[in-house]
Design a protein around this motif. Structure first.
Motif, mmCIF file in Angstrom:
data_model
loop_
_atom_site.group_PDB
_atom_site.id
_atom_site.type_symbol
_atom_site.label_atom_id
_atom_site.label_comp_id
_atom_site.label_asym_id
_atom_site.label_seq_id
_atom_site.Cartn_x
_atom_site.Cartn_y
_atom_site.Cartn_z
ATOM 1 N N VAL A 173 -2.878 26.141 -8.565
ATOM 2 C CA VAL A 173 -2.800 24.709 -9.207
ATOM 3 C C VAL A 173 -2.018 23.836 -8.166
ATOM 4 C CG1 VAL A 173 -1.092 23.758 -10.897
ATOM 5 C CG2 VAL A 173 -1.793 25.656 -11.427
ATOM 6 N N ASN A 174 -2.480 22.510 -8.521
ATOM 7 C CA ASN A 174 -1.624 21.481 -7.635
ATOM 8 C C ASN A 174 -1.335 20.926 -9.183
ATOM 9 O OD1 ASN A 174 -3.167 22.492 -5.455
ATOM 10 N ND2 ASN A 174 -4.152 21.339 -4.906
ATOM 11 N N LEU A 175 -0.716 20.246 -8.234
ATOM 12 C CA LEU A 175 0.323 19.217 -9.638
ATOM 13 C C LEU A 175 0.856 17.964 -8.508
ATOM 14 C CD1 LEU A 175 3.205 21.115 -10.707
ATOM 15 C CD2 LEU A 175 0.756 20.890 -11.933
ATOM 16 N N SER A 176 -0.312 17.218 -8.845
ATOM 17 C CA SER A 176 0.307 15.604 -8.365
ATOM 18 C C SER A 176 0.539 14.658 -9.448
ATOM 19 C CB SER A 176 -1.306 15.349 -7.441
ATOM 20 O OG SER A 176 -1.596 16.050 -6.752
ATOM 21 N N TYR A 177 1.092 13.479 -8.487
ATOM 22 C CA TYR A 177 1.911 12.155 -8.972
ATOM 23 C C TYR A 177 1.269 11.146 -7.911
ATOM 24 C CZ TYR A 177 4.440 8.908 -10.184
ATOM 25 O OH TYR A 177 5.362 6.740 -10.701
ATOM 26 N N GLY A 178 0.886 10.164 -8.879
ATOM 27 C CA GLY A 178 0.391 8.581 -7.625
ATOM 28 C C GLY A 178 1.735 7.025 -8.584
ATOM 29 N N LEU A 179 1.507 6.484 -8.172
ATOM 30 C CA LEU A 179 2.003 5.397 -7.734
ATOM 31 C C LEU A 179 1.768 4.139 -7.322
ATOM 32 C CD1 LEU A 179 4.455 3.343 -9.603
ATOM 33 C CD2 LEU A 179 5.676 3.674 -8.213
ATOM 34 N N LEU A 180 0.924 2.945 -8.328
ATOM 35 C CA LEU A 180 -0.015 1.876 -7.127
ATOM 36 C C LEU A 180 0.574 0.559 -7.692
ATOM 37 C CD1 LEU A 180 -1.968 1.062 -5.448
ATOM 38 C CD2 LEU A 180 -3.683 1.533 -7.522
ATOM 39 N N THR A 181 1.345 -0.006 -6.932
ATOM 40 C CA THR A 181 1.665 -1.459 -7.799
ATOM 41 C C THR A 181 0.025 -2.171 -7.625
ATOM 42 O OG1 THR A 181 1.420 -2.747 -5.683
ATOM 43 C CG2 THR A 181 3.622 -1.667 -6.627
ATOM 44 N N HIS A 182 0.326 -3.222 -8.537
ATOM 45 C CA HIS A 182 -0.609 -4.101 -8.846
ATOM 46 C C HIS A 182 -0.270 -6.224 -9.072
ATOM 47 C CE1 HIS A 182 -4.095 -6.243 -10.920
ATOM 48 N NE2 HIS A 182 -4.439 -5.649 -10.477
ATOM 49 N N PRO A 183 -0.642 -7.063 -8.175
ATOM 50 C CA PRO A 183 -0.021 -7.784 -8.363
ATOM 51 C C PRO A 183 0.471 -8.504 -9.929
ATOM 52 C CG PRO A 183 -2.775 -8.688 -7.270
ATOM 53 C CD PRO A 183 -1.650 -6.556 -6.881
ATOM 54 N N ILE A 184 -1.149 -8.607 -10.545
ATOM 55 C CA ILE A 184 -0.859 -8.747 -11.692
ATOM 56 C C ILE A 184 -0.311 -8.092 -13.102
ATOM 57 C CG2 ILE A 184 -2.266 -10.676 -13.574
ATOM 58 C CD1 ILE A 184 -3.967 -10.628 -11.016
ATOM 59 N N LEU A 185 -0.959 -7.349 -12.780
ATOM 60 C CA LEU A 185 -0.763 -6.230 -14.255
ATOM 61 C C LEU A 185 0.479 -5.264 -14.031
ATOM 62 C CD1 LEU A 185 -4.759 -5.232 -14.241
ATOM 63 C CD2 LEU A 185 -3.547 -6.846 -16.329
ATOM 64 N N ASP A 186 0.157 -4.789 -14.665
ATOM 65 C CA ASP A 186 1.840 -3.414 -14.783
ATOM 66 C C ASP A 186 1.889 -2.593 -13.728
ATOM 67 O OD1 ASP A 186 3.453 -4.793 -16.419
ATOM 68 O OD2 ASP A 186 3.170 -3.209 -18.074
ATOM 69 N N ASN A 187 2.520 -1.932 -13.037
ATOM 70 C CA ASN A 187 2.229 -0.646 -11.738
ATOM 71 C C ASN A 187 1.613 0.429 -12.720
ATOM 72 O OD1 ASN A 187 3.867 -2.092 -10.198
ATOM 73 N ND2 ASN A 187 5.032 -0.441 -10.848
ATOM 74 N N PHE A 238 0.671 -1.387 -3.430
ATOM 75 C CA PHE A 238 1.537 -0.670 -2.656
ATOM 76 C C PHE A 238 1.355 0.630 -3.366
ATOM 77 C CE2 PHE A 238 5.490 2.691 -1.778
ATOM 78 C CZ PHE A 238 5.027 2.549 -0.063
ATOM 79 N N GLY A 239 1.129 2.172 -2.774
ATOM 80 C CA GLY A 239 0.801 2.933 -3.260
ATOM 81 C C GLY A 239 1.800 4.540 -3.268
ATOM 82 N N VAL A 240 2.210 5.117 -3.291
ATOM 83 C CA VAL A 240 2.663 6.031 -3.228
ATOM 84 C C VAL A 240 2.744 7.279 -4.132
ATOM 85 C CG1 VAL A 240 5.070 5.858 -4.060
ATOM 86 C CG2 VAL A 240 4.814 6.718 -1.714
ATOM 87 N N GLY A 241 2.859 8.488 -3.400
ATOM 88 C CA GLY A 241 2.638 9.784 -4.664
ATOM 89 C C GLY A 241 3.129 11.013 -3.445
ATOM 90 N N PHE A 242 2.652 11.726 -4.171
ATOM 91 C CA PHE A 242 2.841 14.005 -3.335
ATOM 92 C C PHE A 242 2.088 14.426 -4.137
ATOM 93 C CE2 PHE A 242 6.202 13.421 -7.050
ATOM 94 C CZ PHE A 242 5.938 14.709 -7.132
ATOM 95 N N THR A 243 1.869 15.783 -3.906
ATOM 96 C CA THR A 243 1.110 17.093 -4.603
ATOM 97 C C THR A 243 2.240 17.470 -4.144
ATOM 98 O OG1 THR A 243 -0.399 15.807 -4.092
ATOM 99 C CG2 THR A 243 -0.685 18.067 -4.694
ATOM 100 N N VAL A 244 2.523 18.996 -4.562
ATOM 101 C CA VAL A 244 3.014 20.083 -4.742
ATOM 102 C C VAL A 244 1.455 21.320 -5.070
ATOM 103 C CG1 VAL A 244 4.525 21.643 -6.122
ATOM 104 C CG2 VAL A 244 4.808 19.469 -6.315
ATOM 105 N N HIS A 245 1.217 22.083 -3.897
ATOM 106 C CA HIS A 245 0.554 22.753 -4.172
ATOM 107 C C HIS A 245 1.400 24.458 -3.984
ATOM 108 C CE1 HIS A 245 -2.353 20.358 -1.351
ATOM 109 N NE2 HIS A 245 -1.087 19.875 -0.841
ATOM 110 N N LEU A 246 0.668 24.958 -5.719
ATOM 111 C CA LEU A 246 0.631 25.900 -5.982
ATOM 112 C C LEU A 246 0.010 27.372 -5.899
ATOM 113 C CD1 LEU A 246 3.337 24.840 -8.892
ATOM 114 C CD2 LEU A 246 4.106 25.481 -6.915
ATOM 115 N N PRO A 247 -0.133 28.620 -5.989
ATOM 116 C CA PRO A 247 -0.535 29.205 -6.053
ATOM 117 C C PRO A 247 -1.882 28.953 -7.558
ATOM 118 C CG PRO A 247 1.064 30.422 -6.126
ATOM 119 C CD PRO A 247 1.790 29.426 -6.162
#
Length: 85
Positions: free
Chosen positions: A60-74, A49-58
């Motif tokens: 500059v774009n700032l983005s964050y994302g989180l991706l889960t993994h069934p074996i390894l860490d997120n 499962f993944g979730v994230g967002f982007t903030v669009h500024l003049p």
């Protein structure tokens, strides 16, 4: 604006496949949300499962994302995109 995407992958000659589905929603002109899932039939694949967002500024774009993994860490990602004009 709402965008959707999906893909189906299958390895030829096997019964292993995965399905991916995602959504992107432009909440405002400067804020975008994303989410998605990956369902897999592979023994070591599992669901993700993944979730994230982007903030669009003049300039500059700032983005964050989180991706889960069934074996390894997120997995956490943070991106800075700078536009030179």
């Amino acid at each position: 604006d709402l965008s959707t995407n999906f893909s189906l992958e299958r390895i030829l000659g096997t019964d292993k496949s995965s399905f991916r589905f995602g959504l992107e929603y432009l909440v405002t002109k400067s804020f975008e949300l994303r989410s998605g899932v990956q369902m897999s039939t592979q023994e070591n694949g599992g669901n993700r499962f993944g979730v994230g967002f982007t903030v669009h500024l003049p300039y500059v774009n700032l983005s964050y994302g989180l991706l889960t993994h069934p074996i390894l860490d997120n997995i956490n990602t943070f991106d800075i995109k700078v536009f030179f004009e």
